[in-house]
Scaffold this active site. Structure first.
Site, PDB file in Angstrom:
ATOM      1  N   ARG A  11       0.905  -0.980  -0.432  1.00 48.15           N
ATOM      2  CA  ARG A  11       0.137  -0.141   0.224  1.00 48.15           C
ATOM      3  C   ARG A  11       0.826   1.231  -0.273  1.00 48.15           C
ATOM      4  O   ARG A  11       1.816   1.531  -0.036  1.00 48.15           O
ATOM      5  CB  ARG A  11      -0.971  -0.022   1.326  1.00 48.15           C
ATOM      6  CG  ARG A  11      -0.368   0.114   2.671  1.00 48.15           C
ATOM      7  CD  ARG A  11      -0.889  -0.373   3.476  1.00 48.15           C
ATOM      8  NE  ARG A  11      -0.607   0.160   4.891  1.00 48.15           N
ATOM      9  CZ  ARG A  11      -0.722  -0.819   5.731  1.00 48.15           C
ATOM     10  NH1 ARG A  11      -1.960  -1.851   5.804  1.00 48.15           N
ATOM     11  NH2 ARG A  11      -0.759  -0.580   6.913  1.00 48.15           N
ATOM     12  N   GLU A  39       2.774   3.416   1.881  1.00 48.66           N
ATOM     13  CA  GLU A  39       3.198   2.848   3.502  1.00 48.66           C
ATOM     14  C   GLU A  39       4.681   2.887   3.297  1.00 48.66           C
ATOM     15  O   GLU A  39       5.815   3.119   2.994  1.00 48.66           O
ATOM     16  CB  GLU A  39       2.198   2.555   4.620  1.00 48.66           C
ATOM     17  CG  GLU A  39       3.201   3.192   5.471  1.00 48.66           C
ATOM     18  CD  GLU A  39       1.926   2.989   6.511  1.00 48.66           C
ATOM     19  OE1 GLU A  39       0.608   2.105   5.925  1.00 48.66           O
ATOM     20  OE2 GLU A  39       2.680   2.719   7.693  1.00 48.66           O
ATOM     21  N   ASP A  60       7.933  -2.806  14.281  1.00 49.36           N
ATOM     22  CA  ASP A  60       7.650  -4.003  13.824  1.00 49.36           C
ATOM     23  C   ASP A  60       9.046  -4.944  13.852  1.00 49.36           C
ATOM     24  O   ASP A  60       9.110  -5.290  13.959  1.00 49.36           O
ATOM     25  CB  ASP A  60       7.180  -3.422  12.059  1.00 49.36           C
ATOM     26  CG  ASP A  60       6.016  -2.513  11.496  1.00 49.36           C
ATOM     27  OD1 ASP A  60       5.360  -1.907  13.179  1.00 49.36           O
ATOM     28  OD2 ASP A  60       5.059  -3.289  11.731  1.00 49.36           O
ATOM     29  N   GLU A  99      -1.537  -9.216   8.195  1.00 51.20           N
ATOM     30  CA  GLU A  99      -1.137  -7.543   9.457  1.00 51.20           C
ATOM     31  C   GLU A  99      -2.185  -7.138  10.802  1.00 51.20           C
ATOM     32  O   GLU A  99      -2.083  -7.267  12.217  1.00 51.20           O
ATOM     33  CB  GLU A  99      -1.795  -5.791   9.064  1.00 51.20           C
ATOM     34  CG  GLU A  99      -1.679  -5.195   9.594  1.00 51.20           C
ATOM     35  CD  GLU A  99      -1.877  -3.824   8.822  1.00 51.20           C
ATOM     36  OE1 GLU A  99      -2.380  -3.889   7.899  1.00 51.20           O
ATOM     37  OE2 GLU A  99      -0.947  -2.732   9.435  1.00 51.20           O
TER      38      GLU A  99
HETATM   39  C1  BGC Z   1       1.876   0.422   9.966  1.00 48.23           C
HETATM   40  C2  BGC Z   1       2.230  -0.406  11.213  1.00 48.23           C
HETATM   41  C3  BGC Z   1       3.232   0.545  12.479  1.00 48.23           C
HETATM   42  C4  BGC Z   1       1.811   0.926  12.963  1.00 48.23           C
HETATM   43  C5  BGC Z   1       1.651   1.599  13.690  1.00 48.23           C
HETATM   44  C6  BGC Z   1       1.016   1.614  10.926  1.00 48.23           C
HETATM   45  O1  BGC Z   1       0.401   1.794   9.866  1.00 48.23           O
HETATM   46  O2  BGC Z   1       1.527  -0.405   8.877  1.00 48.23           O
HETATM   47  O3  BGC Z   1       3.343  -1.699  11.054  1.00 48.23           O
HETATM   48  O4  BGC Z   1       3.824  -0.007  13.070  1.00 48.23           O
HETATM   49  O5  BGC Z   1       1.281   2.158  11.959  1.00 48.23           O
HETATM   50  O6  BGC Z   1       1.411   1.945  15.178  1.00 48.23           O
END
Ligand code: BGC
Length: 918
Positions: free
Chosen positions: A476, A478, A485, A744
Site C-alpha cells: 500500500r 506506506e 515492527d 497485518e
Molecule cells: C503500520 C504498522 C506500524 C503502525 C504504527 C501502521 O500504519 O503499518 O505496522 O507499526 O502503523 O503503529
C-alpha cells in the site's frame, strides 16, 4: 579432538566487513573474518594473516607486502584491520592460515581474497550532480536518459565506476547494463543527512576508442510518492546522478570521466515511474543503442547541473543492494470477465512482473497487482489505498515483446492483465522477486505441515519487507521503516537471513532521525509520525543488541552507543517517578482494541516495561564496552523503573492494570515482578488464555512474548496449544485460510466477514511472524548461548512438544553450520546435533535422563535431571527420555548393541541456502 592433527582443509568464506572480495567498501580499516576449514571439528588457537598490495606479493614474490604476522588468538570474526588504514580506491589482497586445537602444524593458506575501498571522502568526488530539465519535480513525468561519449587512448587495464543518485538510477556502458542484477540503486537513506554510493568493476565493458556512459534516472524514495497521504518530493525536488569513472590504461595513462556539463539528456520510453504507482512504458519511444558509442544525437539536450542539498554526505553503501533474487512462474490463469486475465503465482511476493507477450504497434496492455481476489474473482486492490500499483506497456512494433519495469515495485500474488487481443500463454508473466541480496542462513521444519507453511509465510514476510529498509508492508501507500515492527521481528529475521549489514545500515537511519532530545523515531528514514513511542523507539536499543548477539558485531554497539544512551536519558527525563507517560500505539491491533492504539493494556505500562528492559540491555552493553560507571547507572535505573512498574501497575495480589494477556506477558518477559507475584501473574495469564478457549488476544507488543513467556515459566504445553490453534485468532488461522505470508491483522480476512478494515489491511506484514524465533529456540531447541555471541556458544535444549513428532533447525552461523534434528516416540526423543568449528555447545535437554554420543566415538556421556554437558565442535547423536530410568536402560539396548548405532532420525535435513527441506 586429536591434537597436532593436520587438517587438509583450508580456512574459507573470507570476509572483509560483511562480504567476500568487496569492491567499494566505505571504511578504511575493514575487519576480517573467516570460517575454519569446511567439515573441521576443531577450534582455532592461532592465525597468520598476510596482506599485500599485489597477488604476487601475497605469495611472497616481490615488494608490496603490507602485513605478515602470526597471533595466538582463537577469534575468527571481526579481526581488527592490522595495518595502516586504506586510501580511497585502494585494492589489497589477503589470506590466512590457522593453527587448530593447539597443534603445531598450520592449515594450508586460504585462497587469496581481496578488498577494495570506494571513494571515502566527499571531497574525492570530482563530478557534479546532474539532472535533466526539472527531473523529479513533477509526478507522472518521463524518466530522463543521460549520457556522455568519451574516448580511451589505449587498452583498458582496470576501470571502476563510482555512482550515486538523488532518486534512483540505472547505469549503462556501451549498450550493456552495468548492474543487470541490482535494481533500485542507490537505495533509501534519510536524504536530509546522507545518500549512498556504490562502486562497480566495469573493466570488461570498456574498450580502446569510443565509449559511452549512460544513466536512466527515476524518482524513487527521494522525489516520488511517499507516506500515507499521496505526497511526493518528501526529501527533495530535483533528481540527479553523480558519477565518476576511473580508467587505468595499458600505456600508463589514466582517464577520468565524471558527471558534468558535458553530458546530454533526453526523455525516452519510460513515461512515468513511481514506487507506489507503477511504471508506464511506451516502446514506440525507445532509444535503440542510446548508450552505445556513436549513437544518434537527435533530440539530446544539455543536462542541468544541480546543487546537492546542504548537509548531505555521501556514504558507501553498507548493506547488500536490492537485487533480482528469484523468478516465480504462475500456477494458474483465470478469466473472471472477458478480456481480464489473472495470473496466480501461488505466493504473495514482492518485486515486479516481467512481461513476454504478443501485440500490435500502439497496443497497450495494463498490469494491475493484488494480494487477494474478491469473491467475484477480480483482484482485490482496495487495501492499496492511494497506491495505483499499475504498470502499462505499449508495443513499439508487431510481435512478441519482453519487458520489465525499472523504478517501481509491487506486493502481489495476483497479476491482472488487460488490453490483449487473446488469452495469453502461461509464460506471458514471470514474477521477479526483489529484495536486498542477503545470505539465507536459517531453516526450520517439523512434522506439522501447517506450521511448516507458517515458517514459509514468515520467511516470505521477511523477503517482501527487507527491501532497502525493514518495512511494515510492501504494497500500500506506506512501505515505511516502522521501528516497532522490526523491534519485535529482528530476532526472527537474524535467524532466517544474515541481516547484519542491513540492520546496521538501518540503525544509521534511526540515528539520523533521532531528535536532539534523544527520542528515536517511529519510522526510519524519518519524515512523518512521531518520536519516542514505547516499543517503537525502543528498537534503537534492541535492534543493535540483537545484531551484536547474533553476529558478534561489536561495532554496531559502539557506533550507536551515544544514541542509545540518549534514548535512556530521554526516558529518564520524561518519566514521572520512573514510570513512563502514555505514548502512541500501545499494544497495536490487539484483539479487544476498539481502535488500533487503544488496547486494554495502557501504553504507559508498555512504556515502563520497555524502559526497564532497555535499561537492562544497556547495562549489558556498557559492561561489554567496559564502561563500568554507565553499567552501574543502568542497573540502578533498571531497579527503579522495575519498582515504578510494580508501584504503578501491579496490585498486591499480582493483578496487572488492564488485566489482559499483554500486561502479564510484559511483566513476566522482562522480569518486572517480585518473585512471589510471578506465580499468580502466570496463573492469571493462563486463566485469560483459557477463558478464550486457548486463544490469544494480543497485538504487536504482546504477541511476540506469548510463547516465549509460557515456555520460560514452565508452560510449554500451553505455548504449544497456542501454536497449534487453528481457529481465530491464531497463527494458523491465516494459514488455514490460504495465507502465504503473515497478515497485518488476525482478521485481515475471515470466511464469515470477508476482508478486514480496508483502511489498514496488509497481507504481508511480518510483525506477527516474530514467533519464528521461539519456534527455533523452543520447538527445535536451538538457542544462542549466553557466553559468546554469534553462536560461538550454543545451547541445545530440545523438549517434548505435544502435537509434534519431529522438528529440525539448521543455521549457517558466522562460525559455520549448526543444526539439531529430533523425533519422538512417546516420552523418548532421539536426535542429532552439529556444533560448528570454533564454537562450543551445552546440551541440556529438558528430560529426566539422556545420553549423548559423538558420532564416530564409542563413549557416550550421560546425565540425569537436566544436567547440561559441554560439546566441542562435531556431530552428535542423542537419546533423551522422561521414562523411568529402568525402562530407559532396557530400551537403550537392542540385541546387545548400543542404542545409538541403530539411531534413525527422520526429522528433515534442512538445506539452508534455500530454506527448504531436502
Ligand atoms: C503500520 C504498522 C506500524 C503502525 C504504527 C501502521 O500504519 O503499518 O505496522 O507499526 O502503523 O503503529
Amino acid at each position: 579432538m586429536v591434537n597436532d592433527s593436520f587438517f587438509a582443509g583450508v580456512p574459507h568464506d573470507l570476509r572483509c566487513e560483511y562480504y567476500n572480495d568487496p569492491v567499494g567498501i566505505g571504511c578504511d580499516s575493514p575487519r576480517l573474518s573467516w570460517k575454519l576449514p569446511e567439515g573441521s571439528q576443531s577450534s582455532q588457537t592461532a592465525w597468520q594473516i598476510r596482506i599485500a598490495s599485489t597477488p604476487e606479493a601475497l605469495e611472497g614474490n616481490g615488494a608490496g607486502s603490507l602485513f605478515d604476522e602470526r597471533k595466538t588468538d582463537g577469534e575468527s570474526l571481526f579481526i581488527p584491520w592490522p595495518v595502516n588504514p586504506l586510501k580511497s580506491g585502494q585494492r589489497v589482497y589477503w589470506k590466512v592460515r590457522l593453527w587448530l586445537d593447539g597443534g603445531l602444524q598450520p592449515t594450508p593458506w586460504s585462497r587469496a581474497a581481496s578488498v577494495e575501498t570506494g571513494l571515502l571522502k566527499d571531497a574525492e568526488w570530482e563530478g557534479h550532480w546532474i539532472g535533466f530539465k526539472d527531473s523529479g519535480v513533477h509526478g507522472n513525468a518521463p524518466a530522463p536518459y543521460l549520457r556522455r561519449g568519451f574516448s580511451i587512448p589505449s587498452e583498458v587495464v582496470l576501470a571502476r565506476l563510482y555512482v550515486s543518485a538523488l532518486g534512483l538510477a540505472e547505469f549503462h556502458i556501451n549498450g550493456s547494463a552495468v548492474h543487470p542484477r541490482e535494481v533500485l540503486l542507490p537505495g533509501w537513506t534519510d536524504f536530509h543527512h546522507r545518500v549512498q554510493s556504490m562502486a562497480f568493476d566495469v573493466t570488461s565493458l570498456l574498450k580502446q576508442g569510443s565509449n559511452t556512459l549512460g544513466a536512466i534516472l527515476g524518482d524513487g524514495w527521494y522525489a516520488g510518492y511517499l507516506s500515507c497521504g499521496g505526497e511526493r518530493n518528501i526529501f527533495g525536488k530535483h533528481t540527479a546522478i553523480l558519477a565518476q569513472l576511473e580508467i587505468q590504461c595499458a600505456d600508463g595513462n589514466a582517464v577520468r570521466i565524471v558527471s558534468d556539463g558535458d553530458w546530454e539528456g533526453r526523455t525516452g520510453p519510460i513515461l512515468s515511474a513511481d514506487l507506489y504507482n507503477g511504471e508506464t512504458y511506451d516502446a514506440r519511444l525507445e532509444l535503440p543503442d542510446w548508450s552505445a558509442p556513436l549513437s544518434s544525437r537527435g533530440g539530446w539536450q544539455p543536462v542541468s547541473l544541480c546543487e546537492c542539498p546542504k548537509g548531505i554526505t555521501i556514504d558507501s553503501k553498507v548493506s547488500e543492494p536490492v537485487s533480482k533474487i528469484q523468478e516465480l512462474h504462475p500456477k494458474s490463469i483465470s478469466v473472471p470477465s472477458p478480456g481480464v486475465y489473472i495470473f496466480d503465482f501461488g505466493q504473495n511476493m514482492v518485486g515486479w512482473a516481467r512481461l513476454r507477450i504478443k501485440g500490435r504497434t500502439g497496443q497497450t496492455v495494463t498490469l494491475r497487482f493484488g494480494e487477494m481476489l474478491n469473491p467475484d474473482g477480480s483482484i482485490y486492490t482496495a487495501n492499496l489505498r492511494t497506491a495505483k500499483a499499475t504498470d502499462r506497456y505499449t508495443f513499439g512494433g508487431d510481435g512478441i515483446a519482453e519487458w520489465e519495469p525499472h523504478f517501481t515495485y509491487h506486493g502481489f500474488r495476483y497479476v491482472e492483465i488487460t488490453g490483449l487481443d487473446e488469452k495469453p500463454e502461461s509464460d506471458a508473466v514471470t514474477g521477479i522477486v526483489l529484495h536486498n541480496d542477503m545470505r539465507a542462513t536459517g531453516a526450520f521444519h517439523c512434522s506439522n505441515v501447517l506450521i511448516n507453511q507458517l515458517e514459509s509465510n514468515i520467511r516470505w514476510g521477511l523477503r517482501g519487507n527487507f527491501l532497502e529498509i525493514p518495512s511494515d508492508c510492501p504494497q500500500r501507500d506506506e512501505r515505511l521503516g516502522w521501528s516497532g515492527d522490526i523491534q519485535v521481528f529482528s530476532k526472527t529475521a537474524a535467524y532466517l537471513y544474515n541481516v547484519d549489514a542491513f540492520l546496521r545500515k538501518w540503525m544509521r537511519d534511526m540515528r539520523d532521525g533521532q531528535t536532539a532530545e534523544g527520542a528515536f523515531p517511529d519510522i526510519a528514514p524519518t519524515f512523518i509520525c512521531g518520536f519516542g513511542n514505547a516499543a517503537w523507539a525502543d528498537a534503537g536499543v534492541i535492534v543493535p543488541w540483537v545484531v551484536y548477539r547474533r553476529y558478534g558485531d561489536q561495532r554496531i554497539l559502539q557506533e550507536n552507543y551515544n544514541a542509545m544512551v540518549a534514548w535512556i536519558d530521554f526516558q529518564e527525563r520524561t518519566s514521572e517517578n520512573f514510570a513512563r507517560p502514555e505514548t502512541a500505539y500501545g499494544d497495536w491491533l490487539a484483539i479487544d482494541a476498539v481502535i488500533p492504539e487503544h488496547a486494554p493494556v495502557p501504553s504507559d505500562l508498555v512504556g515502563t516495561a520497555y524502559f526497564a528492559r532497555t535499561c537492562g540491555i544497556m547495562a549489558d552493553v556498557a559492561g561489554l564496552l567496559k564502561k563500568e560507571d554507565d553499567r552501574k547507572r543502568f542497573l540502578t535505573l533498571q531497579k527503579r523503573v522495575r519498582l515504578a512498574f510494580q508501584r504503578t501497575f501491579v496490585t498486591a495480589s499480582g493483578r496487572i492494570v488492564g488485566d489482559c494477556q499483554t500486561g502479564y506477558l510484559l511483566a513476566l518477559a522482562f522480569d518486572l515482578l517480585p518473585t512471589d507475584l510471578q506465580e499468580p501473574a502466570l496463573a492469571r495469564l493462563i486463566a485469560l488464555l483459557e477463558n478464550r478457549a486457548w486463544h490469544l488476544s494480543t497485538g504487536f507488543v504482546g504477541t511476540p512474548l506469548l510463547c516465549p513467556v509460557l515456555t520460560k515459566y514452565g508452560r510449554h504445553d500451553v505455548a504449544m496449544k497456542l501454536l497449534l490453534q487453528e481457529t481465530y485468532p491464531s497463527w494458523l488461522f491465516p494459514v488455514k485460510n490460504g495465507a502465504t505470508t503473515i497478515w497485518e491483522r488476525w482478521d485481515s480476512y475471515t470466511p464469515d466477514k470477508g476482508f478486514g478494515d480496508v483502511v489498514m489491511n496488509s497481507f504481508n506484514h511480518y510483525a506477527y511472524g516474530a514467533i519464528g524465533d521461539w519456534m527455533v529456540r523452543a520447538v527445535a531447541g536451538l538457542v544462542p548461548g549466553s557466553e559468546r555471541p554469534a553462536y560461538g556458544h550454543i545451547l541445545f535444549q530440545p523438549q517434548l512438544c505435544e502435537g509434534l513428532d519431529s522438528a529440525s533447525a539448521a543455521l549457517e552461523t558466522p562460525y559455520g553450520k549448526v543444526s539439531i534434528q529430533w523425533q519422538t516416540e512417546g516420552k523418548t526423543m532421539r536426535g542429532r546435533l552439529v556444533v560448528p568449528p570454533n564454537s562450543y555447545a551445552d546440551f541440556a535437554p529438558k528430560f529426566e535422563h539422556w545420553e549423548v554420543l559423538e558420532m564416530g566415538n564409542k563413549d557416550a556421556a550421560d546425565a540425569q535431571n537436566y544436567t547440561p554437558i559441554r560439546l566441542l565442535p562435531g556431530s552428535y547423536e542423542f537419546i533423551a527420555t522422561d521414562e523411568p530410568l529402568e525402562i530407559f536402560r532396557q530400551s537403550k539396548c537392542k540385541g546387545g548393541k548400543f542404542f545409538l548405532t541403530d539411531l534413525t532420525v527422520s526429522a528433515t535435513v534442512l538445506n539452508i541456502e534455500t530454506g527448504v527441506k531436502r
